[in-house]
Scaffold this active site. Structure first.
Site, PDB file in Angstrom:
ATOM      1  N   CYS A  71      48.695  58.796  21.975  1.00  0.00           N
ATOM      2  CA  CYS A  71      48.895  57.356  21.754  1.00  0.00           C
ATOM      3  C   CYS A  71      50.347  56.915  21.956  1.00  0.00           C
ATOM      4  O   CYS A  71      50.621  55.723  22.068  1.00  0.00           O
ATOM      5  CB  CYS A  71      48.408  56.959  20.367  1.00  0.00           C
ATOM      6  N   HIS A 106      51.727  50.447  17.953  1.00  0.00           N
ATOM      7  CA  HIS A 106      50.481  51.057  18.436  1.00  0.00           C
ATOM      8  C   HIS A 106      49.316  50.546  17.597  1.00  0.00           C
ATOM      9  O   HIS A 106      49.345  50.620  16.367  1.00  0.00           O
ATOM     10  CB  HIS A 106      50.582  52.578  18.357  1.00  0.00           C
ATOM     11  N   ASN A 159      41.215  50.816  18.883  1.00  0.00           N
ATOM     12  CA  ASN A 159      42.346  51.676  19.227  1.00  0.00           C
ATOM     13  C   ASN A 159      42.122  52.187  20.648  1.00  0.00           C
ATOM     14  O   ASN A 159      41.187  52.938  20.901  1.00  0.00           O
ATOM     15  CB  ASN A 159      42.408  52.840  18.224  1.00  0.00           C
TER      16      ASN A 159
END
Lengths: 332, 83
Positions: free
Chosen positions: A112, A254, A284
């Site tokens: 990520c 994020h 996500n």
């Protein structure tokens, strides 16, 4: 004024299939209320079978290239956890799909945090005068990695891609990127992982390479690590720039989980209304989350030329990274 | 203690949507339906609010609000933040 990388375009792409919380409640032991209160997510996009990460990436990259008014770049960098194949890298495939010719192309693997690592790599190539323009893409097809019956992860992750074009420029101009902070802690590699398919399992048990082929994550440990590492990394980058958190116009963290983002704004002392978030709409999307949030902020008219934007990400590895950006005047 | 307890309760009401009318000093985090991830978030919020270090392992779902406030007070004393 010194040479630096300047952001000059942004693009995003989400596959058309939408999976709502109600859809998941019909398949898993969960509910819309459970997912919303724990993650802040109400829907996510899923790539159709037959659609690979390079397909999503090429769509986002095309949009970014149109936004930049460019038909060529010197380098293509893809940040992804879900490459088309374990070998070779996917970036050359994207370059070929875009008709970019024999450009330099490689993947960056930092889960990520990958897009931040990609931005830093691209920025380094530009500052070192090895490239004038770099296409940086974050693209993911987590549907290929998350077991459909894995309730905790199936509700979280979505597929999608975001891209930016960087060009050489000078510090002080709109779009200028930097400074950067990057870091890692490999002792936490088991917290976010896919155990199968690598040399480690092959070395341990030759012949059983596909066991544990799905993504796993230790939620409690990841929550605290994500908040603490993004907070510390963001503060380090602000210190390097001699800026305070209250001078930041927009935080783009994020998009891991709405509650992680809320804890992050609390610990940075940045009001939640100055945090750009699209997690409710896309979930996500791992390495695609930062560029998709930038594209969302641009499309919704939140990001205005001259705004100081703080980017920070945390991911498997463990890895983390942050940078600053003055938002440029972009075509919409 | 009462001021710390009131702050702990306010965090639970404002942030975790706990009903103030039903929460007492004897209520456990489980009674208030805080699952393991909420407990991590709660620990991080306590750290931010009180300026002390509280790992999620220091909290459990069977802890009462009184015990949480006591833990915060103890950590504040250890950090030299309270007498």
């Amino acid at each position: 004024m010194t040479r630096c990388a300047v952001l000059t375009a942004v693009g995003g792409y989400l596959p058309p299939t939408v999976v709502t919380n109600e859809d998941l409640a019909g398949q898993l032991d969960t509910s819309d209320e459970w997912i919303r209160t724990r993650t802040g997510i109400s829907r996510r996009h899923r790539a159709a079978p037959g659609t690979a990460t390079s397909d999503l990436a090429a769509e986002a990259a095309s949009q970014a290239m149109r936004c930049a008014g460019m038909d060529s770049v010197d380098v293509v960098i893809l940040a992804t956890t879900t490459p088309d194949r374990p070998c070779p890298a996917t970036a050359p495939t994207i370059a070929a799909k875009l008709g970019l010719g024999p450009v330099a192309a490689c993947d960056v693997s930092a889960v990520c945090s990958g897009f931040l690592y990609g931005l830093a790599t691209a920025s380094g190539l530009i500052v070192a005068d090895l490239a004038e323009t770099v296409l940086v893409i974050g693209a993911e097809t987590y549907s290929s990695l998350v077991h459909p019956d894995d309730r905790s992860n199936a509700v979280l992750f979505g597929d999608g891609a975001g891209a930016v074009v960087l060009r050489s420029g000078e510090t002080g101009e709109l779009g200028a990127l930097g400074p950067f902070d990057l870091g890692s802690d490999g002792s936490g590699r088991d917290l976010i992982t896919v155990r199968a398919g690598g040399s480690e399992q092959w070395a341990e048990e030759p012949g059983s390479r596909m066991r544990d082929a799905y993504f796993s994550m230790s939620g409690r440990e990841v929550f605290r690590n994500a908040v603490q590492h993004m907070n510390r990394s963001a503060r380090r980058v602000l210190d390097k720039a001699d800026l305070d958190a209250d001078q930041v116009d927009w935080l783009v963290g994020h998009q891991a989980n709405a509650r992680i983002l809320r804890s992050l704004t609390d610990s940075l002392g940045i009001p939640e209304e100055r945090s750009i978030s699209n997690i409710d709409l896309v979930g996500n999307t791992a390495a695609a989350s930062i560029p998709l949030a930038l594209e969302h902020g641009h499309r919704e008219g939140l990001l205005k030329p001259g705004d100081l934007v703080l980017l920070t990400a945390f991911g498997g590895g463990l890895t983390w990274g942050s940078t600053l950006l003055t938002w440029p005047a972009l075509a919409r | 203690m009462s001021e710390t307890y009131e702050t702990v309760l306010s965090i639970l009401v404002d942030r975790f949507k706990v009903d103030r009318a039903t929460a007492t000093s004897d209520s456990t985090l489980a009674d208030l339906e805080l699952d393991s991830l909420f407990i991590v978030e709660f620990a991080l919020t306590l750290e931010d609010r009180f300026g002390v270090s509280i790992s999620e392992d220091a909290l459990s779902s069977s802890d009462t609000l009184f015990a949480v406030a006591e833990l915060v007070e103890q950590r504040r004393r250890e950090a030299g933040l309270a007498s």
